[in-house]
Scaffold this motif. Sequence first.
Motif, PDB file in Angstrom:
ATOM      1  N   PHE A   1      33.510  92.122  30.102  1.00  0.00           N
ATOM      2  CA  PHE A   1      32.098  92.448  30.275  1.00  0.00           C
ATOM      3  C   PHE A   1      31.385  92.610  28.941  1.00  0.00           C
ATOM      4  O   PHE A   1      30.197  92.307  28.814  1.00  0.00           O
ATOM      5  N   LEU A   2      32.121  93.092  27.940  1.00  0.00           N
ATOM      6  CA  LEU A   2      31.512  93.304  26.625  1.00  0.00           C
ATOM      7  C   LEU A   2      31.076  91.991  25.991  1.00  0.00           C
ATOM      8  O   LEU A   2      30.025  91.911  25.332  1.00  0.00           O
ATOM      9  N   ASP A   3      31.867  90.923  26.195  1.00  0.00           N
ATOM     10  CA  ASP A   3      31.602  89.645  25.528  1.00  0.00           C
ATOM     11  C   ASP A   3      30.792  88.669  26.363  1.00  0.00           C
ATOM     12  O   ASP A   3      30.325  87.652  25.835  1.00  0.00           O
ATOM     13  N   LEU A   4      30.621  88.942  27.663  1.00  0.00           N
ATOM     14  CA  LEU A   4      29.880  88.005  28.509  1.00  0.00           C
ATOM     15  C   LEU A   4      28.401  88.000  28.163  1.00  0.00           C
ATOM     16  O   LEU A   4      27.789  89.038  27.959  1.00  0.00           O
ATOM     17  N   ASN A   5      27.840  86.806  28.144  1.00  0.00           N
ATOM     18  CA  ASN A   5      26.396  86.672  27.929  1.00  0.00           C
ATOM     19  C   ASN A   5      25.906  85.470  28.726  1.00  0.00           C
ATOM     20  O   ASN A   5      26.133  84.327  28.352  1.00  0.00           O
ATOM     21  N   LEU A   6      25.233  85.751  29.849  1.00  0.00           N
ATOM     22  CA  LEU A   6      24.757  84.699  30.749  1.00  0.00           C
ATOM     23  C   LEU A   6      23.242  84.793  30.827  1.00  0.00           C
ATOM     24  O   LEU A   6      22.694  85.584  31.606  1.00  0.00           O
ATOM     25  N   PRO A   7      22.526  84.016  30.062  1.00  0.00           N
ATOM     26  CA  PRO A   7      21.064  84.184  29.937  1.00  0.00           C
ATOM     27  C   PRO A   7      20.292  83.937  31.226  1.00  0.00           C
ATOM     28  O   PRO A   7      19.160  84.409  31.355  1.00  0.00           O
ATOM     29  N   HIS A   8      20.886  83.204  32.193  1.00  0.00           N
ATOM     30  CA  HIS A   8      20.158  82.887  33.425  1.00  0.00           C
ATOM     31  C   HIS A   8      20.676  83.668  34.629  1.00  0.00           C
ATOM     32  O   HIS A   8      20.349  83.326  35.766  1.00  0.00           O
ATOM     33  N   LEU A   9      21.442  84.714  34.392  1.00  0.00           N
ATOM     34  CA  LEU A   9      22.051  85.468  35.485  1.00  0.00           C
ATOM     35  C   LEU A   9      20.998  86.247  36.266  1.00  0.00           C
ATOM     36  O   LEU A   9      20.262  87.054  35.703  1.00  0.00           O
ATOM     37  N   VAL A  10      20.935  86.004  37.589  1.00  0.00           N
ATOM     38  CA  VAL A  10      20.021  86.750  38.462  1.00  0.00           C
ATOM     39  C   VAL A  10      20.764  87.507  39.553  1.00  0.00           C
ATOM     40  O   VAL A  10      20.203  88.414  40.172  1.00  0.00           O
ATOM     41  N   GLY A  11      22.033  87.140  39.820  1.00  0.00           N
ATOM     42  CA  GLY A  11      22.816  87.820  40.855  1.00  0.00           C
ATOM     43  C   GLY A  11      24.173  88.231  40.320  1.00  0.00           C
ATOM     44  O   GLY A  11      24.891  87.416  39.731  1.00  0.00           O
ATOM     45  N   LEU A  12      24.547  89.505  40.504  1.00  0.00           N
ATOM     46  CA  LEU A  12      25.813  90.024  39.991  1.00  0.00           C
ATOM     47  C   LEU A  12      26.473  90.890  41.059  1.00  0.00           C
ATOM     48  O   LEU A  12      25.819  91.753  41.662  1.00  0.00           O
ATOM     49  N   ALA A  13      27.761  90.644  41.304  1.00  0.00           N
ATOM     50  CA  ALA A  13      28.546  91.453  42.239  1.00  0.00           C
ATOM     51  C   ALA A  13      29.818  91.898  41.533  1.00  0.00           C
ATOM     52  O   ALA A  13      30.556  91.074  40.993  1.00  0.00           O
ATOM     53  N   ILE A  14      30.070  93.212  41.531  1.00  0.00           N
ATOM     54  CA  ILE A  14      31.245  93.765  40.860  1.00  0.00           C
ATOM     55  C   ILE A  14      31.961  94.698  41.822  1.00  0.00           C
ATOM     56  O   ILE A  14      31.350  95.597  42.409  1.00  0.00           O
ATOM     57  N   SER A  15      33.257  94.475  41.967  1.00  0.00           N
ATOM     58  CA  SER A  15      34.112  95.383  42.731  1.00  0.00           C
ATOM     59  C   SER A  15      35.300  95.722  41.856  1.00  0.00           C
ATOM     60  O   SER A  15      36.063  94.839  41.460  1.00  0.00           O
ATOM     61  N   GLN A  16      35.464  97.003  41.535  1.00  0.00           N
ATOM     62  CA  GLN A  16      36.536  97.411  40.634  1.00  0.00           C
ATOM     63  C   GLN A  16      36.878  98.876  40.852  1.00  0.00           C
ATOM     64  O   GLN A  16      36.063  99.646  41.381  1.00  0.00           O
ATOM     65  N   PRO A  17      38.085  99.292  40.467  1.00  0.00           N
ATOM     66  CA  PRO A  17      38.441 100.711  40.560  1.00  0.00           C
ATOM     67  C   PRO A  17      37.588 101.542  39.617  1.00  0.00           C
ATOM     68  O   PRO A  17      37.210 101.088  38.530  1.00  0.00           O
ATOM     69  N   ILE A  18      37.299 102.756  40.008  1.00  0.00           N
ATOM     70  CA  ILE A  18      36.477 103.628  39.174  1.00  0.00           C
ATOM     71  C   ILE A  18      37.237 104.083  37.939  1.00  0.00           C
ATOM     72  O   ILE A  18      36.662 104.626  37.000  1.00  0.00           O
ATOM     73  N   ASP A  19      38.564 103.842  37.908  1.00  0.00           N
ATOM     74  CA  ASP A  19      39.363 104.221  36.733  1.00  0.00           C
ATOM     75  C   ASP A  19      38.917 103.458  35.478  1.00  0.00           C
ATOM     76  O   ASP A  19      39.189 103.890  34.364  1.00  0.00           O
ATOM     77  N   PHE A  20      38.280 102.320  35.646  1.00  0.00           N
ATOM     78  CA  PHE A  20      37.862 101.508  34.504  1.00  0.00           C
ATOM     79  C   PHE A  20      36.341 101.402  34.499  1.00  0.00           C
ATOM     80  O   PHE A  20      35.775 100.354  34.809  1.00  0.00           O
ATOM     81  N   PRO A  21      35.647 102.472  34.144  1.00  0.00           N
ATOM     82  CA  PRO A  21      34.186 102.466  34.272  1.00  0.00           C
ATOM     83  C   PRO A  21      33.459 101.753  33.143  1.00  0.00           C
ATOM     84  O   PRO A  21      32.324 101.361  33.296  1.00  0.00           O
ATOM     85  N   HIS A  22      34.107 101.625  31.996  1.00  0.00           N
ATOM     86  CA  HIS A  22      33.403 101.118  30.825  1.00  0.00           C
ATOM     87  C   HIS A  22      33.215  99.607  30.914  1.00  0.00           C
ATOM     88  O   HIS A  22      34.045  98.888  31.442  1.00  0.00           O
ATOM     89  N   GLY A  23      32.128  99.146  30.381  1.00  0.00           N
ATOM     90  CA  GLY A  23      31.840  97.726  30.353  1.00  0.00           C
ATOM     91  C   GLY A  23      30.800  97.315  31.370  1.00  0.00           C
ATOM     92  O   GLY A  23      29.988  96.433  31.096  1.00  0.00           O
ATOM     93  N   VAL A  24      30.792  97.942  32.557  1.00  0.00           N
ATOM     94  CA  VAL A  24      29.813  97.569  33.582  1.00  0.00           C
ATOM     95  C   VAL A  24      28.400  97.895  33.104  1.00  0.00           C
ATOM     96  O   VAL A  24      27.470  97.093  33.240  1.00  0.00           O
ATOM     97  N   GLY A  25      28.244  99.090  32.534  1.00  0.00           N
ATOM     98  CA  GLY A  25      26.932  99.471  32.034  1.00  0.00           C
ATOM     99  C   GLY A  25      26.437  98.541  30.938  1.00  0.00           C
ATOM    100  O   GLY A  25      25.258  98.170  30.898  1.00  0.00           O
TER     101      GLY A  25
END
Length: 476
Positions: free
Chosen positions: A239-263
């Motif tokens: 998540f830190l390195d992703l850069n999608l300039p045309h992104l309009v839709g995002l879906a994330i499902s992950q354990p809460i143990d790994f909270p960093h990066g989503v923000g």
Amino acid sequence: MPAVHYDVWCLIASFIPTDMLVKLCSINLAFFDMAMTERYREINIYHLDDESTRRCVLNMGPASLARVRTLNLRPHLLGKNFISPLSQTMLAAESLWRTVRLVHRNAKPPSAAAARILLRNVRGMKNVTSLNIECPEVDDYRGFYDAMPLIEGAWYAHGSHLRSLTLNIPLELYKRVLPPSIKLDSLEELKISLRSPEASTNCKEILSTICLPFIQRHSQTLNRLSVNAQERVDLFDLFLDLNLPHLVGLAISQPIDFPHGVGTLLSKHSPNLRELKLHLSVSRGDPDIPTPSKLFSHPAFDVPLPMLTSLELSLFPWMQALQGVKQILAIMTSTGLQRLHLYVVHISPALFDLLAKRLPNLQYLEIGFDSLVGKEDGKIVPTSDWMTFKDRAASFIAIMEVLIYPEWELRQLVLHRMGSCGGIWEDCKKALVQSLPSVKTFNDLSPSEFVNFPKYTDSTGMMYERTPRGVFFWTP
């Protein structure tokens, strides 16, 4: 009598269920064409005993192949048939089967011939725009590796015009499925499942050397991304390195143990993001469910998304989620939100009151819930305590009956109830209809149909309703 224009037949067919349309295909050429398009729109290739796979082997010619738009590949059970896909044995087997079929139309092809025909048909589907590749967690991936000619054939045939790609496979297979040279020029939507049954797998290396480069190669065309990660898979670096300039839709499902990066990911794409699905789950085997304060302190919930029009949040299994919903809506959304999907433990009148005031322009609301309560108290009620469920539902009804929202723009309400209402669900429905006069459909039914819709009981004692949206089950 003048001929009816094809567009008129298309309009008529739009009111006919697909299964009935197939039965009417002999009426005229227009119905036949539309019925065949529906029949071959989506093809599954799983194993030789699967009906859709057999159809692909036995009955599909060039005209049928041209109708396929969605191809679902789950090839691990076919691998043994692809060990030598171009051998003389396969050519001889196909020739023998075609001779036998002249006499016996339903003759089943030998596995070697079937593999060759499947491969040729996959390459012959020139109009596929959606490709789904699946592999369950199995003890041996050799079958999947041996069936790689099918996937390679799909890349060769569909790569230039593929718009949607779904990869529901273990991380261990990504290196074989996504070679460094692959580039899908028209890819707009990507759904990936990130899971690893092998404890020895270096998940971080696979994400950084295979998944991230593949996504970034398509950064100029991708506008929707869905990531489903399971335990042991930390998405922070991805998540830190992703850069999608045309992104309009995002879906994330992950354990809460790994909270960093989503923000961080949300912050980078907040100016354009219009659709967000966020499911934060408790890791399997975790004896301690994080407190609501820990959940709602997740960095993802602190990012304003001014352009957001659709939001989906799963807040199971946390109790007393109302305050968290209030915080999320205040920070992340604006009054322009039009669609909201919530999955919570309880529904209370205060939730409807909050949504009506905070989201006056909301058009569509879908809520999955366990039970109805007059006021959230954080208490867990045993499923056998029928009277407590009834008292809570009665409290909900008493409060909802005096709350009316005539100015709310809400037009569609969908409710998925998984628990008990103490036998007074019918009264709950009446209270909801009375309180929400602006809603046109409840579970795709008119208000009167929703209140009076018949309910049934199956052999196990579970009650259910059949509605246009599907079957809704609950405990009486």
